[in-house]
Design a protein around this motif. Structure first.
Motif: not given
Length: 254
Positions: A40-49, A98-102, A159-164
């Motif tokens: 997931h892009p919000d996690k360290e080392g994530g890969d959007p593609e 839950s796994a991403l943000f606890g 559906g990968a999140p995109v900063r906007a």
């Protein structure tokens, strides 16, 4: 007549999820969940593609009809695009969130007279808090400030999140104090399908006196300003015009 159809590409989605062609639905779901958290892009080392590709693969292999078509005819048979997007069911989105943000949204069950029913509330994105420096004049008179923040929206395909960028109006009510918070309900977009938006919270901070104009400071409920006098004015009295914070001119006598 012989067929000129090339090799069928019906292995890539399984490789993407790291499962065999004989994997059952539960194994596919577990593989997707594990990799979605990792990529997931919000996690360290994530890969959007790769996250996008993962969502496409899961959307096909988790659907019995699409999976059957993919196994028999390959990716090209799915409308030429894989036909997939990231899963959007509330329950599954809650697992990923839950796994991403606890944490996630609470679950509420119940029904009148034990008749069953009830509902599960959607998991909610965490709030985003910003500090907003405002001049004392805005706290005194009230104002509306337009602020640009960066949030996330659901991307295309997997559906990968995109900063906007997002412009929001902050209404500062007359008489607010430094440290007060302006809360914009539901304006913090999570960028994940099935996740309810959080709030944008702006904590007000008073700008330094030299930025307030006129040198005013606030002491409790009072406004204080230093006025430099000549010796004659100090001995004999004075009458000075003073520009107030709201732009009006008042006369100060002493």
């Amino acid at each position: 007549m012989g067929s000129d159809r090339g090799p069928v590409d019906n292995q890539g989605y399984y490789d993407c999820l790291g499962v065999s062609k004989g994997a059952d639905d539960n194994a596919i779901k577990k593989a997707y969940r594990r990799l979605a958290v990792k990529l997931h892009p919000d996690k360290e080392g994530g890969d959007p593609e790769r996250f996008k590709e993962l969502g496409e693969a899961y959307a096909v292999l988790s659907d019995p009809d699409k999976r059957r078509t993919y196994d028999q005819y390959g990716k090209a048979a799915l409308d030429g695009s894989g036909g997939g997007s990231a899963p959007q069911s509330t329950d599954f989105a809650e697992d990923i969130f839950s796994a991403l943000f606890g944490g996630g949204g609470g679950r509420r069950r119940g029904g009148a007279g034990g008749a069953g029913g009830g509902f599960r509330s959607a998991p909610r994105a965490p709030d985003a808090t910003y500090e907003l420096e405002v001049p004392l004049a805005d706290l005194y008179s009230g104002a509306t400030r337009r602020v640009r923040v960066w949030t996330q929206k659901v991307g295309g395909g997997g559906g990968a999140p995109v900063r906007a960028p997002k412009d929001v109006d902050i209404v500062i009510e007359r008489g607010m104090r430094a440290g007060a918070a302006v809360v914009l309900k539901g304006e913090q977009d999570p960028g994940i399908p099935g996740i309810a938006p959080g709030d944008l919270v702006f904590v007000l901070r008073e700008a330094p006196p030299d930025a307030n104009g006129g040198g005013f400071t606030r002491v409790g409920d009072h406004l204080v300003v230093d006025v430099e006098l000549t010796l004659a004015e100090a001995l004999l009295g004075f009458c000075r015009p003073l520009c107030h914070l709201d732009g009006t001119t008042i006369k100060v006598r002493g």
